[in-house]
Scaffold this active site. Structure first.
Site, PDB file in Angstrom:
ATOM      1  N   LYS A  34       0.849  -1.202   0.000  1.00 49.41           N
ATOM      2  CA  LYS A  34       0.000   0.000   0.000  1.00 49.41           C
ATOM      3  C   LYS A  34       0.880   1.245   0.000  1.00 49.41           C
ATOM      4  CE  LYS A  34       0.957   1.419   4.338  1.00 49.41           C
ATOM      5  NZ  LYS A  34       1.767   2.593   4.630  1.00 49.41           N
ATOM      6  N   PRO A  54       9.674  -4.383  -0.183  1.00 45.79           N
ATOM      7  CA  PRO A  54      10.807  -4.186   0.722  1.00 45.79           C
ATOM      8  C   PRO A  54      10.370  -4.063   2.179  1.00 45.79           C
ATOM      9  CG  PRO A  54      10.750  -2.469  -0.976  1.00 45.79           C
ATOM     10  CD  PRO A  54       9.515  -3.293  -1.145  1.00 45.79           C
ATOM     11  N   VAL A  55      11.272  -4.454   3.072  1.00 48.72           N
ATOM     12  CA  VAL A  55      10.966  -4.466   4.513  1.00 48.72           C
ATOM     13  C   VAL A  55      11.182  -3.074   5.110  1.00 48.72           C
ATOM     14  CG1 VAL A  55      11.588  -5.549   6.728  1.00 48.72           C
ATOM     15  CG2 VAL A  55      11.721  -6.859   4.599  1.00 48.72           C
ATOM     16  N   ALA A  57       9.665  -0.287   4.767  1.00 50.58           N
ATOM     17  CA  ALA A  57       9.729   0.692   3.675  1.00 50.58           C
ATOM     18  C   ALA A  57       8.524   1.626   3.661  1.00 50.58           C
ATOM     19  CB  ALA A  57       9.815  -0.041   2.335  1.00 50.58           C
ATOM     20  N   GLY A  58       7.590   1.452   4.614  1.00 46.72           N
ATOM     21  CA  GLY A  58       6.371   2.260   4.597  1.00 46.72           C
ATOM     22  C   GLY A  58       5.342   1.737   3.607  1.00 46.72           C
ATOM     23  N   ALA A 101       3.911  -1.442   4.062  1.00 46.76           N
ATOM     24  CA  ALA A 101       3.117  -2.440   4.787  1.00 46.76           C
ATOM     25  C   ALA A 101       3.308  -3.860   4.273  1.00 46.76           C
ATOM     26  CB  ALA A 101       1.634  -2.056   4.788  1.00 46.76           C
ATOM     27  N   GLY A 102       4.557  -4.206   3.982  1.00 44.91           N
ATOM     28  CA  GLY A 102       4.853  -5.560   3.495  1.00 44.91           C
ATOM     29  C   GLY A 102       4.525  -6.626   4.532  1.00 44.91           C
ATOM     30  N   ASP A 153      -2.601  -2.077   9.506  1.00 43.65           N
ATOM     31  CA  ASP A 153      -2.698  -2.069   8.041  1.00 43.65           C
ATOM     32  C   ASP A 153      -3.221  -3.383   7.460  1.00 43.65           C
ATOM     33  OD1 ASP A 153      -1.622   0.492   8.057  1.00 43.65           O
ATOM     34  OD2 ASP A 153       0.423  -0.176   7.655  1.00 43.65           O
TER      35      ASP A 153
HETATM   36  P1  ATP Z   1       4.688  -0.884   9.483  1.00 40.26           P
HETATM   37  O1  ATP Z   1       3.759  -1.891   8.878  1.00 40.26           O
HETATM   38  O2  ATP Z   1       5.137  -1.208  10.872  1.00 40.26           O
HETATM   39  O3  ATP Z   1       4.275   0.527   9.269  1.00 40.26           O
HETATM   40  P2  ATP Z   1       6.464  -0.953   7.219  1.00 40.26           P
HETATM   41  O4  ATP Z   1       5.349  -1.016   6.286  1.00 40.26           O
HETATM   42  O5  ATP Z   1       7.404   0.211   7.089  1.00 40.26           O
HETATM   43  O6  ATP Z   1       6.041  -1.017   8.706  1.00 40.26           O
HETATM   44  P3  ATP Z   1       7.136  -3.780   7.146  1.00 40.26           P
HETATM   45  O7  ATP Z   1       7.828  -4.297   5.928  1.00 40.26           O
HETATM   46  O8  ATP Z   1       5.745  -4.177   7.378  1.00 40.26           O
HETATM   47  O9  ATP Z   1       7.359  -2.215   7.136  1.00 40.26           O
HETATM   48  O10 ATP Z   1       8.073  -4.222   8.378  1.00 40.26           O
HETATM   49  C1  ATP Z   1       8.019  -3.678   9.670  1.00 40.26           C
HETATM   50  C2  ATP Z   1       8.683  -4.676  10.635  1.00 40.26           C
HETATM   51  O11 ATP Z   1       7.814  -5.785  10.804  1.00 40.26           O
HETATM   52  C3  ATP Z   1       9.979  -5.286  10.141  1.00 40.26           C
HETATM   53  O12 ATP Z   1      11.099  -4.529  10.509  1.00 40.26           O
HETATM   54  C4  ATP Z   1       9.981  -6.677  10.759  1.00 40.26           C
HETATM   55  O13 ATP Z   1      10.719  -6.696  11.957  1.00 40.26           O
HETATM   56  C5  ATP Z   1       8.534  -6.970  11.117  1.00 40.26           C
HETATM   57  N1  ATP Z   1       7.912  -8.091  10.353  1.00 40.26           N
HETATM   58  C6  ATP Z   1       7.123  -9.040  10.875  1.00 40.26           C
HETATM   59  N2  ATP Z   1       6.667  -9.871   9.920  1.00 40.26           N
HETATM   60  C7  ATP Z   1       7.171  -9.454   8.761  1.00 40.26           C
HETATM   61  C8  ATP Z   1       7.040  -9.921   7.426  1.00 40.26           C
HETATM   62  N3  ATP Z   1       6.311 -11.001   7.111  1.00 40.26           N
HETATM   63  N4  ATP Z   1       7.672  -9.217   6.470  1.00 40.26           N
HETATM   64  C9  ATP Z   1       8.389  -8.108   6.800  1.00 40.26           C
HETATM   65  N5  ATP Z   1       8.573  -7.649   8.043  1.00 40.26           N
HETATM   66  C10 ATP Z   1       7.959  -8.312   9.040  1.00 40.26           C
END
Ligand code: ATP
Length: 309
Positions: free
Chosen positions: A19, A108-109, A111-112, A114-115, A150
Site C-alpha cells: 500500500k 521491501p521491509v 519501507a512504509g 506495509a509488506g 494495516d
Molecule cells: P509498518 O507496517 O510497521 O508501518 P512498514 O510497512 O514500514 O512497517 P514492514 O515491511 O511491514 O514495514 O516491516 C516492519 C517490521 O515488521 C519489520 O522490521 C519486521 O521486523 C517486522 N515483520 C514481521 N513480519 C514481517 C514480514 N512477514 N515481512 C516483513 N517484516 C515483518
C-alpha cells in the site's frame, strides 16, 4: 469449524499487495499509545506471495525468500505466522491444525509499504482456505486488525479510507487507474521511531481528517489534481531522520512527476505520473540519478489479498 482432513494437499497460494498512503493525517497519541489516523490507502501492483501447505497438527513452520529477506524475522513475531496461529486459535482449534508457510517477498521491509501486513493478510486468507474455515470478509478483516493496523486494508485492497488507528477501513469513491513510480531507500525506517519524531515535531496536532481536496481529486480521476493533493503528516519526521529523501522527492518532481510523497513512515518515495510512458521514462531517469536503491513502476488501485492459481 475446520475440516479434520487436508482439503487441499497441494496447498494454497495467496498474493497480497503493498500500500501507499495518498493522505496520512495523524493526531495526538491516544491513551493506548496508538496515534489516531485519517488516511487514504491505495493498493499498488507490488506483491508478496504466501503459500500455505498442510502440516502436522500444531506444527507452524515458515520459510522466507526474496527482497530484504535478511531483515524478516522467521520466528513467532513474523506476521504471517502470527496470523496462522491466531486463526487456528480463534476458529479452528490450534492443536488440530498446522501449516507450512512460504513467503516470497517483493515488497521491501520497513519501507512504509506495509509488506509485513500484506504477509499477515495473505497468511490469514491462505490458512482459512487451506483449513476450510469459511469466514465473511468483514470477520477476516476484524481478525486482521488484531495483527496490525494495516492488515484489514491489505485484505480489502483498492482505494480506501482508514480511520481509528488505520484498521477501520471503508472503500473510497474513486475513479480511474493511476501510474506510480516507487523509489526505495537504501535502509529501512522504523515506524515507531518516525512516530516518536512526529510527536517531537508536532506536540499538539489537530484531530486528523481526510482532506476534502484529495477525495474530490479521486472522484474526478484526474492525476494532476490527485498529485497536488497527496499529503503525509509523517513526511517531515521521515525527512529529518533521512534528509537525503528531500533530494529524491525534488528530483522526481523535476523529472516530470505530477505529485510526490513519502509513503507511510517511509523511506519509500511514491511519484504519481500522467501515464505509463511517463512512468517508464521516470524509472529510467531516476535510476540514472543513483539516489535510490531501486526504482520500480506500479499501478493502482489493485485488489487486496486473493487466492491465485
Ligand atoms: P509498518 O507496517 O510497521 O508501518 P512498514 O510497512 O514500514 O512497517 P514492514 O515491511 O511491514 O514495514 O516491516 C516492519 C517490521 O515488521 C519489520 O522490521 C519486521 O521486523 C517486522 N515483520 C514481521 N513480519 C514481517 C514480514 N512477514 N515481512 C516483513 N517484516 C515483518
Amino acid at each position: 469449524m475446520a475440516s479434520p482432513l487436508p482439503p487441499s494437499p497441494v496447498g494454497v497460494h495467496v498474493r497480497a499487495p503493498a500500500k501507499i498512503n495518498l493522505a496520512l493525517k495523524v493526531g495526538a497519541p491516544r491513551p493506548d499509545g496508538y496515534h489516531p489516523l485519517a488516511t487514504v490507502y491505495h493498493a499498488v501492483s507490488l506483491y508478496d506471495d504466501v503459500h500455505a501447505e498442510w502440516a502436522e497438527p500444531d506444527e507452524f513452520e515458515l520459510a522466507v525468500s526474496g527482497e530484504g529477506v535478511e531483515d524478516v524475522p522467521v520466528d513467532d513475531t513474523n506476521l504471517a505466522l502470527r496470523a496462522a496461529r491466531l486463526l487456528a486459535r480463534v476458529h479452528g482449534g490450534q492443536d488440530r491444525l498446522g501449516v507450512r508457510l512460504t513467503i516470497r517477498k517483493a515488497i521491501p521491509v520497513a519501507a512504509g509499504l506495509a509488506g509485513g501486513s500484506a504477509d499477515g493478510a495473505a497468511a490469514l486468507l491462505a490458512c482459512a482456505t487451506l483449513w476450510d474455515i469459511d469466514l465473511a470478509p468483514e470477520v477476516l478483516r476484524h481478525l486482521g486488525a488484531e495483527l496490525g493496523s494495516d492488515v484489514p486494508f491489505a485484505l480489502l485492497g483498492g482505494t480506501a479510507v482508514g480511520g481509528g488507528r488505520g484498521e477501520d477501513v471503508a472503500p473510497a469513491l474513486a475513479r480511474g487507474s493511476y501510474h506510480w513510480v516507487l523509489a526505495f531507500g537504501h535502509q529501512g525506517l522504523s515506524t515507531p521511531e518516525v512516530y516518536r519524531r512526529f510527536d517531537q515535531l508536532v506536540p499538539d496536532p489537530t484531530p486528523p481528517e481526510v482532506p476534502p481536496d484529495l477525495m474530490n481529486a479521486l472522484r474526478g480521476g484526474d492525476p494532476y489534481e490527485l498529485g497536488a493533493a497527496l499529503t503525509n503528516d509523517l513526511q517531515p519526521a521521515a525527512l529529518t531522520l533521512r534528509p537525503a529523501l528531500r533530494r529524491v522527492l525534488d528530483t522526481g518532481l523535476e523529472l516530470g512527476a505530477v505529485g510526490a510523497v513519502v509513503s507511510g513512515s517511509g523511506p519509500t518515495c511514491a511519484f504519481l505520473v500522467e501515464d505509463e510512458e511517463d512512468a517508464v521514462d521516470l524509472v529510467v531517469a531516476l535510476s540514472a540519478e543513483g539516489i535510490a536503491r531501486k526504482v520500480l513502476r506500479a499501478t493502482g488501485p489493485v485488489v487486496g489479498a486473493r487466492v491465485v492459481g
